[in-house]
Design an enzyme around this catalytic site. Structure first.
Site, mmCIF file in Angstrom:
data_model
loop_
_atom_site.group_PDB
_atom_site.id
_atom_site.type_symbol
_atom_site.label_atom_id
_atom_site.label_comp_id
_atom_site.label_asym_id
_atom_site.label_seq_id
_atom_site.Cartn_x
_atom_site.Cartn_y
_atom_site.Cartn_z
ATOM 1 N N THR A 125 0.828 -1.207 0.000
ATOM 2 C CA THR A 125 0.000 0.000 0.000
ATOM 3 C C THR A 125 0.862 1.256 0.000
ATOM 4 O O THR A 125 1.992 1.247 0.509
ATOM 5 C CB THR A 125 -0.892 -0.008 1.270
ATOM 6 O OG1 THR A 125 -1.501 1.265 1.423
ATOM 7 C CG2 THR A 125 -0.078 -0.289 2.527
ATOM 8 N N ASP A 126 0.292 2.340 -0.494
ATOM 9 C CA ASP A 126 1.000 3.631 -0.431
ATOM 10 C C ASP A 126 1.079 4.164 1.004
ATOM 11 O O ASP A 126 1.845 5.095 1.285
ATOM 12 C CB ASP A 126 0.333 4.665 -1.344
ATOM 13 C CG ASP A 126 -1.128 4.952 -1.027
ATOM 14 O OD1 ASP A 126 -1.687 4.316 -0.098
ATOM 15 O OD2 ASP A 126 -1.715 5.814 -1.711
ATOM 16 N N GLU A 127 0.293 3.568 1.914
ATOM 17 C CA GLU A 127 0.300 4.073 3.297
ATOM 18 C C GLU A 127 1.633 3.850 4.007
ATOM 19 O O GLU A 127 1.873 4.432 5.054
ATOM 20 C CB GLU A 127 -0.825 3.416 4.104
ATOM 21 C CG GLU A 127 -2.184 3.764 3.561
ATOM 22 C CD GLU A 127 -3.311 3.349 4.493
ATOM 23 O OE1 GLU A 127 -3.058 3.130 5.686
ATOM 24 O OE2 GLU A 127 -4.439 3.260 4.003
ATOM 25 N N TYR A 152 -1.828 -0.667 11.135
ATOM 26 C CA TYR A 152 -1.958 -1.337 9.821
ATOM 27 C C TYR A 152 -0.771 -1.015 8.922
ATOM 28 O O TYR A 152 -0.084 -1.908 8.419
ATOM 29 C CB TYR A 152 -3.271 -0.920 9.128
ATOM 30 C CG TYR A 152 -3.274 -1.207 7.651
ATOM 31 C CD1 TYR A 152 -3.282 -2.513 7.176
ATOM 32 C CD2 TYR A 152 -3.235 -0.166 6.705
ATOM 33 C CE1 TYR A 152 -3.258 -2.787 5.816
ATOM 34 C CE2 TYR A 152 -3.214 -0.432 5.350
ATOM 35 C CZ TYR A 152 -3.224 -1.743 4.899
ATOM 36 O OH TYR A 152 -3.187 -2.006 3.552
ATOM 37 N N LYS A 156 2.334 -3.334 7.296
ATOM 38 C CA LYS A 156 2.561 -3.480 5.856
ATOM 39 C C LYS A 156 3.989 -3.046 5.509
ATOM 40 O O LYS A 156 4.659 -3.677 4.691
ATOM 41 C CB LYS A 156 1.554 -2.652 5.047
ATOM 42 C CG LYS A 156 0.137 -3.157 5.087
ATOM 43 C CD LYS A 156 -0.036 -4.560 4.517
ATOM 44 C CE LYS A 156 0.146 -4.626 3.019
ATOM 45 N NZ LYS A 156 -0.179 -5.993 2.498
#
Ligand code: NAD
Ligand code: TDX
Length: 336
Positions: A125-127, A152, A156
């Site tokens: 993810t870009d997060e 989260y 990741k």
């Protein structure tokens, strides 16, 4: 014929990917999915048969994972790893499953891939890059430093770093993709867009966190799937590719669009308590993917994509209806 082991293939993006791979390649697929609250066999049941097999199990179960990976041919087959605990709000309420699945689960899979020398693609993810200011002219690139904000996104980020270390230390043949926010069919009703669509269908007012100013960079799940196939086909081992479709919108704009498309006044929503640590803005520069692999998104008109998604939820109450009350009960506990 190529065989793919797709983890998390009964979840939102995984099931869209399985559907996309069946329609656009001659690959056969083994889905490995634990069917947590977020998994739904109904998302792929119509595909099961000669080309798609379903195995219920945990990616942290080394014996099960080893057995499935040993069935693969290292010369042409691959593992595509979607399985994760994926919801930020849940990670704030109970982080432990995020560590077990996102970190230890990924570790279990890359160990199996290393032993069998099988190609591995890691979905992320870009997060992992944290957030941007509203007026920052820069967007995320493959060079942006990791700065995750939530339980989260930190798990990741940890999983991405494990994959990179296994490439460098053990020669694992892996690629990573970090994608922006996905929308489309088969997304769990806990997530922003399906929550608001199904709220309107049930006569509940949409809920915006804080002031609704946070910005997300939206991409249709089918475009994400096409990008993953391009990386599997032509991506360079050890490389990371960012996936995004230039879809920045504030949450308020998205809710207004949903309300208008559903024939409601565009201000018929409520502002509720903000998410703790809520990332302000995500934005992806996908130049590397576009220039190197020739990918481009098919869903370029966001409001058309949203109207298609609304139509899907209208027609598939059998799919989301049974989950709606439990998802709203969890939000009620959080005051959101
Ligand atoms: P999801 O929550 O809809 O689906 C996750 C799936 O994984 C479910 O089917 C669940 O049953 C399965 N699963 C969970 N734990 C498991 C375990 N221990 N063993 C086996 N299966 C397990 O998630 P999603 O939104 O489809 O996200 C898929 C992947 O894409 C995740 O890795 C996520 O980080 C990433 N991603 C998501 C988005 C997004 O906008 N949703 C954006 C970028 C990246
Ligand atoms: O009811 C809501 N109201 C609201 O304003 C919900 C559920 C969310 N929001 C806001 C929070 C975010 O700014 O909408 C935005 C999107 O929220 P989510 O759907 O929870 O997504 P987000 O937290 O951005 O993370 C998603 O994109 C990146 C996925 O859930 C992750 O798995 C992915 O990595």
């Amino acid at each position: 014929m190529t065989r793919l082991v797709v983890t998390g293939g009964a979840g939102f993006i995984g099931s869209n990917f399985v559907r996309h791979a069946v329609a656009n390649t001659d690959a056969s697929v083994t889905v490995l999915d634990k069917l947590t609250y977020a998994g739904n066999l109904g998302s792929i049941e119509d595909l099961l048969g000669d080309r798609v097999r379903f195995v219920r199990g945990d990616i942290g179960d080394a014996e099960l994972v080893d057995g499935l990976v040993r069935e693969l041919d290292p010369a042409e087959d691959a593992i595509v790893h979607f399985a994760a605990e994926s919801h930020n709000d849940n990670s704030l309420a109970e982080p432990r499953p995020f560590l077990d699945t996102n970190v230890v689960g990924t570790y279990t899979l890359i160990e199996a891939a290393r032993r069998a020398d099988v190609r591995f693609h890691h979905i992320s993810t870009d997060e992992v890059y944290g957030d941007l200011e509203f007026d920052d002219p820069e967007r995320f690139t493959e060079e942006t430093p990791y700065r995750p904000s939530s339980p989260y996104s930190s798990t990741k980020a940890a999983s991405d770093l494990l994959v990179l270390a296994w490439v460098r230390s053990f020669g694992l043949r892996a690629t990573i993709s970090n994608c922006s926010n996905n929308y489309g069919p088969y997304q769990h009703v806990e997530k922003f867009i399906p929550r608001q669509i199904t709220n309107v269908l049930r006569g509940i007012r949409p809920r915006l966190y804080g002031r609704g100013e946070n910005v997300r960079d939206w991409i249709h799940a089918d475009d994400h799937s096409a990008a993953v196939l391009a990386i599997l086909d032509r991506g360079r081992i050890g490389e990371t590719y960012l996936i995004g479709a230039d879809g920045e919108r504030s949450n308020r704009e998205v809710v207004e669009l949903v309300l208008e498309a559903m024939g409601r006044p565009s201000d018929a929503y409520d502002l509720v308590a903000d998410r703790p640590g809520h990332d302000l803005r995500y934005a992806i520069d996908a130049s590397k993917l576009r220039d190197e692999l020739g990918w481009s998104p098919r869903f370029r008109d966001f409001s058309a994509g949203i109207r298609g998604t609304i139509a899907w939820y209208r027609d598939h109450e059998w799919w989301w209806g049974p989950q709606k009350a439990a998802a709203e009960a969890r939000y009620a506990e959080l005051g959101r």
